[in-house]
Design an enzyme around this catalytic site. Structure first.
Site: not given
Length: 219
Positions: A64, A66, A70, A171
């Site tokens: 997947h 992001d 998110h 992230h």
């Protein structure tokens, strides 16, 4: 080289495209506490005309991408992202036994001219088992990719952060350096080098992520 638990058929190699996505099945491991992938279907006998399937899943099941939304309330959502990020040349590197994806682990590789990077770690490709720990990004690793002009990074891990992280340093650092995130790609079967990558997210309105069918072809 180990094929892990996800083998690629000979026909895929003959055709040039290699599937590097985790199969979506009811056995797929999922993030603890998140919605697992589930597929059920009604039969032709039940509907009177067709077999029709239904699935429920987290948007972060299997392979997947992001979206910044998110981890940032003001971040871009999946339908707002540039599709060109997910189509084009990429390079696959291997960082061996490194616990951290930092500048030291990355600097020994030639990343000049690379805009999409796939990173193979020591984590075995086993989509039916959620790992206890994973290699993860540091701030200086994210900054190094940004300096090199990387715009998309793909990992064979379920996250770019440690599994117990609440701050999601990796992230945020990748985002601050202009790097987008692709997770849970299957890389055990591939030789190191350059490929053409296609890993398109679904057009999920306001989504914080999306499952993808990721494929590569050697260049």
């Amino acid at each position: 080289m180990s094929n892990g638990s996800h083998s690629t058929s000979q026909s895929n190699f003959e055709q040039g495209w290699i599937d590097i996505s985790q199969p979506l099945s009811n056995k797929l491991a999922h993030w603890p506490g998140d919605t697992s992938f589930s597929y059920t279907f009604a039969t032709k006998e039940q509907t009177g005309s067709v077999n029709v399937g239904r699935m429920t899943t987290s948007l972060h099941s299997g392979t997947h991408v992001d979206a910044p939304f998110h981890f940032l309330n003001e971040g871009a959502k999946i339908h707002e992202l540039d599709l060109n990020l997910y189509i084009g040349p990429c390079r696959l590197i291997d960082i061996g036994d490194s616990e951290f994806i930092n500048a030291d682990a990355l600097s020994s590789h030639d990343l000049n001219g690379v805009t999409r990077l796939l990173i193979r770690t020591k984590l075995p490709n086993n989509p039916n088992s959620f790992p206890d720990s994973i290699p993860h990004f540091t701030k200086d690793g994210a900054a190094y990719l940004g300096e090199k002009g990387i715009r998309l990074v793909g990992l064979d891990c379920p996250s770019v952060d440690a599994l117990d992280s609440k701050e999601l340093e990796g992230h945020h650092a990748l985002h601050q350096n202009g790097v987008h995130i692709l997770e849970n790609v299957m890389l055990d079967q591939l030789s190191l080098g350059d490929y053409l990558l296609i890993a398109l997210p679904l057009a999920i309105q306001d989504g914080d992520g999306s499952p993808v069918r990721a494929v590569v072809k050697p260049l």
